[in-house]
Design a protein around this motif. Structure first.
Motif, mmCIF file in Angstrom:
data_model
loop_
_atom_site.group_PDB
_atom_site.id
_atom_site.type_symbol
_atom_site.label_atom_id
_atom_site.label_comp_id
_atom_site.label_asym_id
_atom_site.label_seq_id
_atom_site.Cartn_x
_atom_site.Cartn_y
_atom_site.Cartn_z
ATOM 1 N N PHE A 104 0.851 -1.189 0.000
ATOM 2 C CA PHE A 104 0.000 0.000 0.000
ATOM 3 C C PHE A 104 0.885 1.236 0.000
ATOM 4 N N GLN A 105 0.394 2.311 -0.638
ATOM 5 C CA GLN A 105 1.180 3.547 -0.692
ATOM 6 C C GLN A 105 0.253 4.756 -0.579
ATOM 7 N N LEU A 106 0.684 5.732 0.224
ATOM 8 C CA LEU A 106 0.005 7.027 0.265
ATOM 9 C C LEU A 106 0.541 7.914 -0.848
ATOM 10 N N VAL A 107 -0.354 8.589 -1.565
ATOM 11 C CA VAL A 107 0.079 9.493 -2.629
ATOM 12 C C VAL A 107 -0.919 10.643 -2.717
ATOM 13 N N ASP A 108 -0.409 11.840 -2.969
ATOM 14 C CA ASP A 108 -1.261 13.016 -3.115
ATOM 15 C C ASP A 108 -2.102 12.869 -4.381
ATOM 16 N N GLU A 109 -3.413 13.042 -4.244
ATOM 17 C CA GLU A 109 -4.310 12.804 -5.381
ATOM 18 C C GLU A 109 -4.034 13.737 -6.563
ATOM 19 N N ARG A 110 -3.380 14.867 -6.307
ATOM 20 C CA ARG A 110 -3.134 15.835 -7.378
ATOM 21 C C ARG A 110 -2.089 15.369 -8.383
ATOM 22 N N ILE A 111 -1.386 14.262 -8.079
ATOM 23 C CA ILE A 111 -0.423 13.722 -9.042
ATOM 24 C C ILE A 111 -0.832 12.322 -9.508
ATOM 25 N N VAL A 112 -2.120 11.999 -9.331
ATOM 26 C CA VAL A 112 -2.671 10.683 -9.672
ATOM 27 C C VAL A 112 -3.724 10.858 -10.761
ATOM 28 N N ALA A 113 -3.907 9.834 -11.593
ATOM 29 C CA ALA A 113 -4.994 9.844 -12.581
ATOM 30 C C ALA A 113 -5.600 8.448 -12.686
ATOM 31 N N LYS A 114 -6.803 8.388 -13.230
ATOM 32 C CA LYS A 114 -7.433 7.084 -13.437
ATOM 33 C C LYS A 114 -6.651 6.306 -14.499
ATOM 34 N N LYS A 115 -6.471 5.031 -14.224
ATOM 35 C CA LYS A 115 -5.743 4.146 -15.134
ATOM 36 C C LYS A 115 -6.525 3.991 -16.439
ATOM 37 N N PRO A 116 -5.830 3.990 -17.577
ATOM 38 C CA PRO A 116 -6.525 3.691 -18.834
ATOM 39 C C PRO A 116 -7.194 2.318 -18.753
ATOM 40 N N GLU A 117 -8.484 2.256 -19.060
ATOM 41 C CA GLU A 117 -9.218 0.996 -18.935
ATOM 42 C C GLU A 117 -8.683 -0.071 -19.877
ATOM 43 N N ARG A 118 -8.172 0.338 -21.004
ATOM 44 C CA ARG A 118 -7.687 -0.611 -22.019
ATOM 45 C C ARG A 118 -6.435 -1.358 -21.563
ATOM 46 N N LEU A 119 -5.721 -0.791 -20.591
ATOM 47 C CA LEU A 119 -4.440 -1.363 -20.175
ATOM 48 C C LEU A 119 -4.578 -2.191 -18.905
ATOM 49 N N THR A 120 -3.744 -3.228 -18.791
ATOM 50 C CA THR A 120 -3.623 -3.960 -17.539
ATOM 51 C C THR A 120 -2.874 -3.085 -16.539
ATOM 52 N N PHE A 121 -2.873 -3.498 -15.271
ATOM 53 C CA PHE A 121 -2.109 -2.755 -14.270
ATOM 54 C C PHE A 121 -0.624 -2.719 -14.638
ATOM 55 N N SER A 122 -0.103 -3.818 -15.144
ATOM 56 C CA SER A 122 1.316 -3.860 -15.521
ATOM 57 C C SER A 122 1.617 -2.913 -16.670
ATOM 58 N N GLU A 123 0.752 -2.903 -17.675
ATOM 59 C CA GLU A 123 0.957 -2.003 -18.813
ATOM 60 C C GLU A 123 0.892 -0.543 -18.378
ATOM 61 N N ALA A 124 -0.026 -0.247 -17.445
ATOM 62 C CA ALA A 124 -0.169 1.129 -16.966
ATOM 63 C C ALA A 124 1.005 1.535 -16.088
ATOM 64 N N ALA A 125 1.509 0.605 -15.267
ATOM 65 C CA ALA A 125 2.605 0.936 -14.347
ATOM 66 C C ALA A 125 3.886 1.315 -15.073
ATOM 67 N N ALA A 126 4.006 0.913 -16.329
ATOM 68 C CA ALA A 126 5.212 1.231 -17.105
ATOM 69 C C ALA A 126 5.274 2.691 -17.521
ATOM 70 N N LEU A 127 4.176 3.436 -17.359
ATOM 71 C CA LEU A 127 4.045 4.703 -18.073
ATOM 72 C C LEU A 127 4.197 6.016 -17.306
ATOM 73 N N PRO A 128 3.728 6.141 -16.066
ATOM 74 C CA PRO A 128 3.582 7.496 -15.492
ATOM 75 C C PRO A 128 4.848 8.336 -15.475
ATOM 76 N N LEU A 129 5.949 7.836 -14.921
ATOM 77 C CA LEU A 129 7.149 8.657 -14.799
ATOM 78 C C LEU A 129 7.689 9.059 -16.170
ATOM 79 N N THR A 130 7.746 8.112 -17.084
ATOM 80 C CA THR A 130 8.299 8.428 -18.406
ATOM 81 C C THR A 130 7.364 9.335 -19.196
#
Length: 340
Positions: A104-130
């Protein structure tokens, strides 16, 4: 108090050391204020993970790193309004807070977005920082718009086009209507760069100007440096067009001769994806907005995820392997570690 599993360290060590990353049991945090508590489903490893792990002073409390994640919101703070329990989200986190290498991780909601529905969690996790790094560099630092008509005659040189940030930057720059020239030196990285939006490639181990002129370009309007800023600085100065812009994400211990840009009235800018969260800038919510826009493009298949390898099991052993692969400097795209 509820407990959770996490992976962290007390000493900054080479990845070959047994204690460089260790499995831990920690207290599960509680969401307050603008924070949401996310149950982590997948994370990816970036060069910043390896740099933070390798360098620093000993930590009294275990240090938890990890700067990319996708998961499910399980709690929302009393000032949080963007998300509800059950929302699937993705984000890159903050460098000055406990990271995503945990249940589990605490994160400020202002730097979070809803995951693209088309992607798996793994596919989505590859993307935010880059994606955030590439988008901020292009728009906030180099002031490129996504009005393709205005960019038709403009060129960008992306140094390190097949890496994590390069894989997104080539796609975004192509989407913006720029002619994209990526650097790559191996057949597999050349193919990857071209598959992700590079119109041309040149070898970063060889003379930039000579190769660009063979392609018909005397100068480029923008340079995005994702590798060895000091090593490439003179070549970037040489090929940037008068009044053009160079942006780099790679820190250097060497002094850069900024005076070399004076005659060209050229701009040099840094991009550090964590600036907004680190300083809690007034426009911090822009990262929520950027990731939301990126998610829309991913849903429309304008952009594609860049995951190339997935390890199953979020534990010290798998994270060590991911760090080792990233530190090899030979990775293409992104390496993801799934929770289960």
């Amino acid at each position: 108090m509820q407990q959770m599993k996490a992976i962290g360290f007390h000493k900054h060590l080479p990845i070959t050391e047994a204690d460089s990353l260790i499995d831990l049991e920690l207290e599960r945090p509680v969401a307050k204020g603008h924070d949401v508590l996310v149950e982590i489903k997948a994370v990816s490893v970036n060069p910043v993970d390896t740099k933070v792990r390798a360098k620093g002073t000993d930590e009294q409390e275990p240090k938890i790193i990890g700067y990319d994640a996708a998961g499910v919101v399980v709690e929302v703070g009393d000032h949080a309004s963007l998300f509800s329990v059950g929302d699937e989200v993705y984000y890159a986190g903050a460098i000055n807070r406990p990271g995503s290498n945990s249940e589990f991780q605490l994160v400020d909601e202002r730097i979070v977005a809803k995951k693209p529905e088309r992607l798996t969690f793994s596919e989505a996790a590859a993307l935010p920082l880059t994606a955030l790094t590439a988008y901020e560099a292009l728009t906030d630092r180099m002031h490129i718009t996504f009005d393709a008509k205005s960019n038709l005659e403009k060129t960008i040189l992306i140094i390190g086009a097949a890496g994590g940030v390069g894989s997104i930057a080539t796609q975004l720059a192509n989407h913006a209507g720029l002619t994209v020239i990526g650097t790559a030196s191996r057949p597999e990285t050349i193919d990857w760069a071209k598959a992700h939006g590079a119109h041309h490639t040149i070898n970063h181990h060889e003379d930039f100007r000579e190769q660009l002129e063979q392609l018909g370009y005397s100068y480029v309007d923008y340079v995005f440096c994702l590798n060895a800023t000091d090593q490439h600085f003179d070549a970037m100065v040489d090929v940037i067009t008068p009044q053009g812009t160079i942006c780099s994400i790679v820190e250097t211990d060497q002094a850069l001769n900024l005076s070399a840009l004076q005659q060209k009235s050229a701009t040099f800018a840094w991009e550090f994806m964590f600036t907004r969260s680190l300083f809690e800038t007034p426009d911090m919510i822009r990262q929520h907005e950027i990731l939301t826009r990126i998610a829309t493009w991913l849903e429309e298949e304008t952009l594609e995820t860049t995951v190339t390898q997935t390890l199953i099991g979020l534990n010290a052993e798998n994270l060590k392997e991911a760090h080792r692969l990233v530190e090899s400097g030979k990775t293409i795209g992104k390496i993801v570690v799934e929770q289960h």
